[in-house]
Design an enzyme around this catalytic site. Structure first.
Site, mmCIF file in Angstrom:
data_model
loop_
_atom_site.group_PDB
_atom_site.id
_atom_site.type_symbol
_atom_site.label_atom_id
_atom_site.label_comp_id
_atom_site.label_asym_id
_atom_site.label_seq_id
_atom_site.Cartn_x
_atom_site.Cartn_y
_atom_site.Cartn_z
ATOM 1 N N GLU A 96 0.819 -1.202 0.000
ATOM 2 C CA GLU A 96 0.000 0.000 0.000
ATOM 3 C C GLU A 96 0.860 1.261 0.000
ATOM 4 O O GLU A 96 1.931 1.298 0.607
ATOM 5 C CB GLU A 96 -0.922 -0.017 1.232
ATOM 6 C CG GLU A 96 -1.713 -1.315 1.270
ATOM 7 C CD GLU A 96 -2.804 -1.375 2.334
ATOM 8 O OE1 GLU A 96 -3.688 -2.216 2.191
ATOM 9 O OE2 GLU A 96 -2.780 -0.579 3.300
ATOM 10 N N CYS A 109 3.693 8.342 1.408
ATOM 11 C CA CYS A 109 4.212 7.326 2.323
ATOM 12 C C CYS A 109 4.394 6.036 1.511
ATOM 13 O O CYS A 109 3.424 5.460 1.025
ATOM 14 C CB CYS A 109 3.218 7.154 3.466
ATOM 15 S SG CYS A 109 3.702 5.880 4.625
ATOM 16 N N CYS A 116 6.712 -7.638 6.638
ATOM 17 C CA CYS A 116 7.860 -7.157 7.402
ATOM 18 C C CYS A 116 8.342 -8.297 8.274
ATOM 19 O O CYS A 116 7.537 -9.090 8.756
ATOM 20 C CB CYS A 116 7.454 -5.967 8.276
ATOM 21 S SG CYS A 116 8.857 -5.119 9.042
ATOM 22 N N CYS A 120 6.937 -5.734 15.201
ATOM 23 C CA CYS A 120 6.697 -4.786 16.295
ATOM 24 C C CYS A 120 5.266 -5.011 16.793
ATOM 25 O O CYS A 120 4.350 -5.208 15.992
ATOM 26 C CB CYS A 120 6.883 -3.344 15.821
ATOM 27 S SG CYS A 120 8.560 -3.036 15.211
ATOM 28 N N CYS A 123 2.074 -2.952 15.296
ATOM 29 C CA CYS A 123 2.006 -2.627 13.867
ATOM 30 C C CYS A 123 1.291 -3.733 13.091
ATOM 31 O O CYS A 123 1.653 -4.909 13.191
ATOM 32 C CB CYS A 123 3.424 -2.428 13.333
ATOM 33 S SG CYS A 123 3.467 -2.141 11.556
ATOM 34 N N GLY A 176 6.941 -2.434 5.723
ATOM 35 C CA GLY A 176 8.297 -2.963 5.650
ATOM 36 C C GLY A 176 9.337 -2.150 6.388
ATOM 37 O O GLY A 176 9.080 -1.034 6.844
ATOM 38 N N GLU A 177 10.510 -2.738 6.523
ATOM 39 C CA GLU A 177 11.649 -2.073 7.146
ATOM 40 C C GLU A 177 12.634 -1.701 6.024
ATOM 41 O O GLU A 177 13.329 -2.571 5.477
ATOM 42 C CB GLU A 177 12.308 -3.014 8.171
ATOM 43 C CG GLU A 177 13.667 -2.573 8.670
ATOM 44 C CD GLU A 177 13.725 -1.128 9.175
ATOM 45 O OE1 GLU A 177 12.869 -0.702 9.955
ATOM 46 O OE2 GLU A 177 14.651 -0.404 8.758
ATOM 47 N N SER A 230 12.170 4.773 14.952
ATOM 48 C CA SER A 230 10.980 4.350 15.673
ATOM 49 C C SER A 230 11.408 3.871 17.045
ATOM 50 O O SER A 230 11.779 2.714 17.212
ATOM 51 C CB SER A 230 10.303 3.228 14.891
ATOM 52 O OG SER A 230 9.753 3.753 13.706
ATOM 53 N N LEU A 231 11.380 4.764 18.017
ATOM 54 C CA LEU A 231 11.913 4.422 19.340
ATOM 55 C C LEU A 231 10.846 3.747 20.229
ATOM 56 O O LEU A 231 11.038 2.639 20.694
ATOM 57 C CB LEU A 231 12.471 5.682 20.006
ATOM 58 C CG LEU A 231 13.311 5.453 21.249
ATOM 59 C CD1 LEU A 231 14.573 4.656 20.947
ATOM 60 C CD2 LEU A 231 13.682 6.765 21.920
ATOM 61 N N HIS A 232 9.774 4.439 20.478
ATOM 62 C CA HIS A 232 8.571 3.890 21.138
ATOM 63 C C HIS A 232 8.722 3.477 22.597
ATOM 64 O O HIS A 232 7.754 3.032 23.213
ATOM 65 C CB HIS A 232 8.001 2.682 20.375
ATOM 66 C CG HIS A 232 7.827 2.924 18.917
ATOM 67 N ND1 HIS A 232 7.209 4.041 18.409
ATOM 68 C CD2 HIS A 232 8.217 2.196 17.838
ATOM 69 C CE1 HIS A 232 7.216 3.984 17.086
ATOM 70 N NE2 HIS A 232 7.825 2.894 16.713
ATOM 71 N N ASN A 308 -2.953 3.877 16.413
ATOM 72 C CA ASN A 308 -4.121 3.669 15.546
ATOM 73 C C ASN A 308 -4.535 2.206 15.639
ATOM 74 O O ASN A 308 -3.742 1.318 15.345
ATOM 75 C CB ASN A 308 -3.776 3.999 14.093
ATOM 76 C CG ASN A 308 -3.537 5.482 13.912
ATOM 77 O OD1 ASN A 308 -4.356 6.305 14.326
ATOM 78 N ND2 ASN A 308 -2.405 5.846 13.319
ATOM 79 N N CYS A 351 -1.120 5.505 10.072
ATOM 80 C CA CYS A 351 0.137 4.841 10.452
ATOM 81 C C CYS A 351 -0.159 3.512 11.124
ATOM 82 O O CYS A 351 -0.964 3.441 12.045
ATOM 83 C CB CYS A 351 0.874 5.665 11.496
ATOM 84 S SG CYS A 351 1.478 7.188 10.881
HETATM 85 N N1 SAH Z 1 9.933 -0.192 9.701
HETATM 86 C C1 SAH Z 1 10.007 1.216 9.668
HETATM 87 C C2 SAH Z 1 9.020 1.839 8.746
HETATM 88 C C3 SAH Z 1 7.586 1.524 9.045
HETATM 89 S S1 SAH Z 1 6.767 2.986 9.485
HETATM 90 C C4 SAH Z 1 9.910 1.770 11.067
HETATM 91 O O1 SAH Z 1 9.637 1.012 11.985
HETATM 92 O O2 SAH Z 1 10.157 2.947 11.267
HETATM 93 C C5 SAH Z 1 6.445 2.710 11.002
HETATM 94 C C6 SAH Z 1 5.906 3.903 11.749
HETATM 95 O O3 SAH Z 1 4.480 3.758 11.827
HETATM 96 C C7 SAH Z 1 6.472 3.766 13.122
HETATM 97 O O4 SAH Z 1 7.260 4.836 13.479
HETATM 98 C C8 SAH Z 1 5.289 3.719 14.007
HETATM 99 O O5 SAH Z 1 5.332 4.806 14.849
HETATM 100 C C9 SAH Z 1 4.091 3.892 13.151
HETATM 101 N N2 SAH Z 1 3.118 2.885 13.523
HETATM 102 C C10 SAH Z 1 3.153 1.555 13.327
HETATM 103 N N3 SAH Z 1 2.033 0.986 13.802
HETATM 104 C C11 SAH Z 1 1.279 1.977 14.318
HETATM 105 C C12 SAH Z 1 -0.008 2.032 14.903
HETATM 106 N N4 SAH Z 1 -0.746 0.950 15.042
HETATM 107 N N5 SAH Z 1 -0.457 3.224 15.306
HETATM 108 C C13 SAH Z 1 0.274 4.332 15.133
HETATM 109 N N6 SAH Z 1 1.470 4.350 14.545
HETATM 110 C C14 SAH Z 1 1.977 3.184 14.150
#
Ligand code: SAH
Length: 386
Positions: A96, A109, A116, A120, A123, A176-177, A230-232, A308, A351
């Site tokens: 997508e 985007c 992937c 995580c 995601c 994906g990464e 993407s620290l989280h 989300n 996201c």
């Molecule tokens: N693999 C890469 C690129 C994917 S984008 C990465 O991890 O950065 C991923 C971004 O989407 C992450 O920074 C994360 O913050 C966001 N993301 C993933 N799942 C999400 C969700 N369910 N709700 C909000 N943001 C999310």
């Protein structure tokens, strides 16, 4: 007996590779610039329409080369103006691409993998398992498509600045990464920023990574694109649970590699630290304070992303007031903080909601499906008892 010639797809060739291609055909390397402009600036995929190229060279190209785009099989338009396109790639999977128009800019985007491998916990893409890396043509093809669909290849109007482009910013934040598909992503970044192709500024092209440290260390030899991580989570214990790649590359190493990359850039830029806020998991005041302390010597901007929701997840989005409290704690510690607005969620384009259709090569998607069925069944039992 007819002979089948495998044609070279010129769509995904960086300028040096396109030049090498023409040289290998006994042609002058400047032909590469001409063809590149036709493909990426004028959106032309038919060699016969390339009028500054001789008929004989056009014939030679028709025999040996092609400009083959990934197949866009569906389009969704959100009530807020976002588009989501479903793109079928050669492996048969579907990925997508999301287009997000805003005042003064429009962000695309882009996906880099079908599925992937990282898993995580928050995601949706991760739950699909993994099928394949996208080719450079399939990655840059998403930008080509957006320009084609939104009239971005039309002659620019007099006085139209760069902010009037159909696509002004790119984020590698789709499925994906990106850094686990290193070579293809690097070539795609090159095309995004190459003056003879899309000519986007390095400040407007951002790679987002969950933290593949050896790849971040290699990046400086290939690109000067902007970086988001993407620290989280503010500590390894929590990050190990929600971003499992952290067990391999812990926070300290990640921050070190990002610092080195930023220091290698010719201009002054800071990385974006992305932090998805999940209710009751990583959104407590104490987490905000710990994050402020962790990033003390790490110049950056912080982007908070309220979680989300998607079907296979029991996580919840925090309330607006707890998002605001988290933001204020960081702001009081002098950080620049933005909260990402949710866009396109009525079409599953926000996201973390991107899933496509991945012919999973791992066992992960089946495992998650089973877990979701069990948890749905349990919920039903509880309901019946009550
Ligand atoms: N693999 C890469 C690129 C994917 S984008 C990465 O991890 O950065 C991923 C971004 O989407 C992450 O920074 C994360 O913050 C966001 N993301 C993933 N799942 C999400 C969700 N369910 N709700 C909000 N943001 C999310």
């Amino acid at each position: 007996m007819s002979e089948t010639v495998t044609k070279t797809n010129l769509l995904g060739l960086s300028l040096p590779k396109l030049q090498a291609y023409f040289v290998s055909m006994d042609e002058k390397p400047f032909r590469a610039v001409q063809v590149m402009k036709w493909i990426h600036q004028r959106g032309v995929t038919d060699f016969d329409a390339m009028t500054d190229i001789s008929k004989s060279l056009r014939d030679k190209l028709k025999t040996n080369a092609e400009i083959r785009l990934p197949n866009v099989v569906q389009e969704y338009l959100s009530s807020d103006g976002c588009y989501k396109w479903i793109v079928q790639v050669a492996s048969g999977s579907r990925v997508e691409t999301v287009y997000i128009p805003e005042a003064g800019r429009a962000t695309l985007c882009i996906s880099s993998q079908a599925g992937c491998t990282l898993d995580c916990s928050f995601c949706a893409t991760g739950k699909q398992g993994f099928n394949s890396n996208l080719t450079t043509a399939e990655i840059i093809g998403q930008l080509w498509w957006a320009n084609h669909r939104l009239n971005g290849f039309a002659e620019p109007r007099a006085g139209a600045g760069k902010s009037n482009r159909a696509v002004s910013n790119i984020v590698m934040m789709g499925m994906g990464e990106p850094l686990l598909n290193f070579d293809n992503v690097m070539d795609a970044l090159h095309l995004m920023m190459e003056d003879n192709a899309y000519g986007l500024s390095k400040r407007r092209v951002t790679v987002s990574t969950a933290g593949v440290v050896p790849a971040i260390d290699r990046m400086k030899d290939y690109t000067d694109a902007s970086l988001a991580i993407s620290l989280h989570a503010p500590n390894d214990e929590l990050r190990n649970q929600i971003v499992p790649v952290n067990k391999k590359y812990p926070i300290r190493e990640l921050l070190r590699s990002v610092k080195d990359y930023m220091a290698s850039l010719p201009d002054k830029r800071v990385p974006v630290v992305e932090y998805t806020l999940i209710a009751g998991v990583n959104d407590h005041r104490q987490h905000a304070r710990e994050l402020a302390a962790l990033l003390k010597d790490f110049p950056c901007k912080i982007n908070l992303i309220p979680f989300n929701p998607f079907e296979q997840s029991d996580y919840r989005r925090p309330s607006n007031s707890s998002v605001n409290t988290f933001r204020e704690i960081l702001q009081q510690a002098d950080y620049t903080v933005t909260v990402r607005t949710t866009r396109g969620d009525d079409i599953g384009a926000a996201c973390g909601q991107l899933v496509g259709e991945v012919a999973d090569q791992t066992k992960r998607s089946a495992r998650y499906r089973k877990a979701a069925e069990l948890s749905a069944a349990n919920r039903l039992d509880v309901h019946n008892v009550v």
